[in-house]
Design an enzyme around this catalytic site. Structure first.
Site, PDB file in Angstrom:
ATOM      1  N   LYS A   8       0.858  -1.200   0.000  1.00 31.78           N
ATOM      2  CA  LYS A   8       0.000   0.000   0.000  1.00 31.78           C
ATOM      3  C   LYS A   8       0.886   1.240   0.000  1.00 31.78           C
ATOM      4  O   LYS A   8       2.032   1.218   0.494  1.00 31.78           O
ATOM      5  CB  LYS A   8      -0.945   0.040   1.204  1.00 31.78           C
ATOM      6  CG  LYS A   8      -0.298   0.265   2.574  1.00 31.78           C
ATOM      7  CD  LYS A   8      -0.355   1.693   3.079  1.00 31.78           C
ATOM      8  CE  LYS A   8       0.772   1.962   4.056  1.00 31.78           C
ATOM      9  NZ  LYS A   8       0.745   2.866   5.067  1.00 31.78           N
ATOM     10  N   ASP A 135      -3.198  -1.313  10.097  1.00 34.39           N
ATOM     11  CA  ASP A 135      -3.297  -1.241   8.632  1.00 34.39           C
ATOM     12  C   ASP A 135      -3.954  -2.486   8.025  1.00 34.39           C
ATOM     13  O   ASP A 135      -4.209  -2.530   6.826  1.00 34.39           O
ATOM     14  CB  ASP A 135      -1.894  -1.109   8.009  1.00 34.39           C
ATOM     15  CG  ASP A 135      -1.413   0.333   7.968  1.00 34.39           C
ATOM     16  OD1 ASP A 135      -2.244   1.249   8.093  1.00 34.39           O
ATOM     17  OD2 ASP A 135      -0.195   0.540   7.793  1.00 34.39           O
TER      18      ASP A 135
HETATM   19  O1  C5P Z   1      -1.522  -1.127  15.111  1.00 36.73           O
HETATM   20  P1  C5P Z   1      -0.075  -1.346  14.862  1.00 36.73           P
HETATM   21  O2  C5P Z   1       0.500  -2.428  15.743  1.00 36.73           O
HETATM   22  O3  C5P Z   1       0.276  -1.582  13.440  1.00 36.73           O
HETATM   23  O4  C5P Z   1       0.657   0.001  15.257  1.00 36.73           O
HETATM   24  C1  C5P Z   1       2.063   0.072  15.440  1.00 36.73           C
HETATM   25  C2  C5P Z   1       2.379   1.295  16.277  1.00 36.73           C
HETATM   26  O5  C5P Z   1       2.082   2.483  15.536  1.00 36.73           O
HETATM   27  C3  C5P Z   1       1.568   1.422  17.539  1.00 36.73           C
HETATM   28  O6  C5P Z   1       2.176   0.743  18.593  1.00 36.73           O
HETATM   29  C4  C5P Z   1       1.559   2.917  17.784  1.00 36.73           C
HETATM   30  O7  C5P Z   1       2.793   3.328  18.345  1.00 36.73           O
HETATM   31  C5  C5P Z   1       1.530   3.476  16.367  1.00 36.73           C
HETATM   32  N1  C5P Z   1       0.176   3.831  15.888  1.00 36.73           N
HETATM   33  C6  C5P Z   1      -0.483   4.920  16.439  1.00 36.73           C
HETATM   34  N2  C5P Z   1      -1.712   5.263  15.968  1.00 36.73           N
HETATM   35  C7  C5P Z   1      -2.297   4.574  14.963  1.00 36.73           C
HETATM   36  C8  C5P Z   1      -1.651   3.463  14.383  1.00 36.73           C
HETATM   37  C9  C5P Z   1      -0.411   3.109  14.872  1.00 36.73           C
HETATM   38  O8  C5P Z   1       0.029   5.585  17.351  1.00 36.73           O
HETATM   39  N3  C5P Z   1      -3.496   4.945  14.519  1.00 36.73           N
END
Ligand code: C5P
Length: 283
Positions: A8, A135
């Site tokens: 993406k 994502d």
């Molecule tokens: O959800 P995911 O594990 O992919 O997110 C990785 C990191 O990115 C989270 O631990 C957070 O620090 C950050 N994040 C965030 N806000 C979001 C998506 C991700 O702060 N909407």
């Protein structure tokens, strides 16, 4: 089963604020390209889920999002996935801002759901993906979409008009949580024109969409890294890109081209300097 996991790209990425749950409120327009990982899923007689990849340094246990996706599917649908082995042939650069791991997870969810006779509806599958990563719901849906909230609130959009995409990842990687922490400490100088982007997409205006591409994380890259990303963007524009920006939390930068010849020239020029340079196409 064979499954394709497309990369993406963020046409826009805006951070609206920090939420009480520690995540950030986002508003971003994403699109899929044909740079993709290839997955093969097979059921054997063993127990549990096993993962193999062509990149030795990637984890093959529950630290791999594909493993988490298989586990989340099994728990949500009630279908056991014992004996599942997943082989992932990686083509999407890792830790690059292109959701490679999330896309692998989404491909596992789609493939297992199909194998099990579609017990989960598309929204249920996307919600299952949410447990794996922010994502993943977008990657389950794919195409061009507006993602809001943590990234899980999705609105399908008119597809980005077909074009060539030159994608270039500099050698360094960035830490997503670190960049999110960093963005809380700075005052953003510029925001993407998301509404203008939505209008350009609705009108099928490739040049208008390309012109409005912007990612607030470019503002928080450390100086030396920013200059590398900026120089890739400049090179893309000089070669004829209609617009160029960084994807996700970076460091991958990409440009959109309406002329194949210019895209090939940009790919050739950047390939000389950066190993991870790809000539791709919208899907
Ligand atoms: O959800 P995911 O594990 O992919 O997110 C990785 C990191 O990115 C989270 O631990 C957070 O620090 C950050 N994040 C965030 N806000 C979001 C998506 C991700 O702060 N909407």
């Amino acid at each position: 089963m064979e499954a394709l996991a497309c990369a993406k790209l963020n046409l826009t990425l805006d951070v609206l604020g920090k939420r009480a749950d520690g995540y950030h409120e986002l508003r971003m327009v994403m699109t899929s390209i044909d740079l993709a990982d290839r997955l093969t899923l097979e059921f054997g007689s063993g127990a549990g889920v096993s993962i193999r990849t062509n990149l030795g340094f990637l984890p093959s246990d529950k630290r791999n999002l594909a493993w988490l996706a298989a586990d989340a599917f099994s728990k949500t649908s009630g279908k056991p996935v014992d004996g599942l082995s997943i082989a992932i042939d990686k083509h999407i650069p890792v830790c690059a801002g292109m959701a490679g791991g999330s896309s692998d997870a989404a491909a596992v969810l789609r493939a297992l759901n199909q194998w099990a006779g579609e017990p989960l509806s598309p929204p249920e599958l996307a919600r299952t993906g949410e447990q794996v990563g922010s994502d993943v719901p977008y990657c389950v849906l794919g195409g061009t979409a507006l993602a809001e909230g943590r990234g899980e609130r999705l609105t399908a959009l008119h597809s980005l008009p077909a074009c060539w995409v030159v994608v270039c990842k500099p050698e360094f990687s960035v830490s997503t949580p670190e960049l999110f922490a960093q963005i809380d400490r700075v005052k953003l100088r510029r925001r993407p024109d998301t509404t203008g982007m939505l209008e350009a997409l609705a009108q099928g205006d490739l040049a208008g969409a390309a012109r409005r591409m912007y990612n607030v994380f470019e503002d928080v890259l450390p100086e030396r890294r920013y200059s590398t990303v900026a120089s890739i963007k400049n090179m893309l524009i000089q070669c004829g890109a209609l617009g160029a920006t960084m994807s996700g939390t970076g460091p991958t930068a990409f440009g959109l081209f309406d002329q194949e010849e210019s895209a090939r020239q940009a790919w050739k020029t950047l390939s000389g300097e950066y190993r991870d340079t790809f000539l791709a196409h919208t899907v």
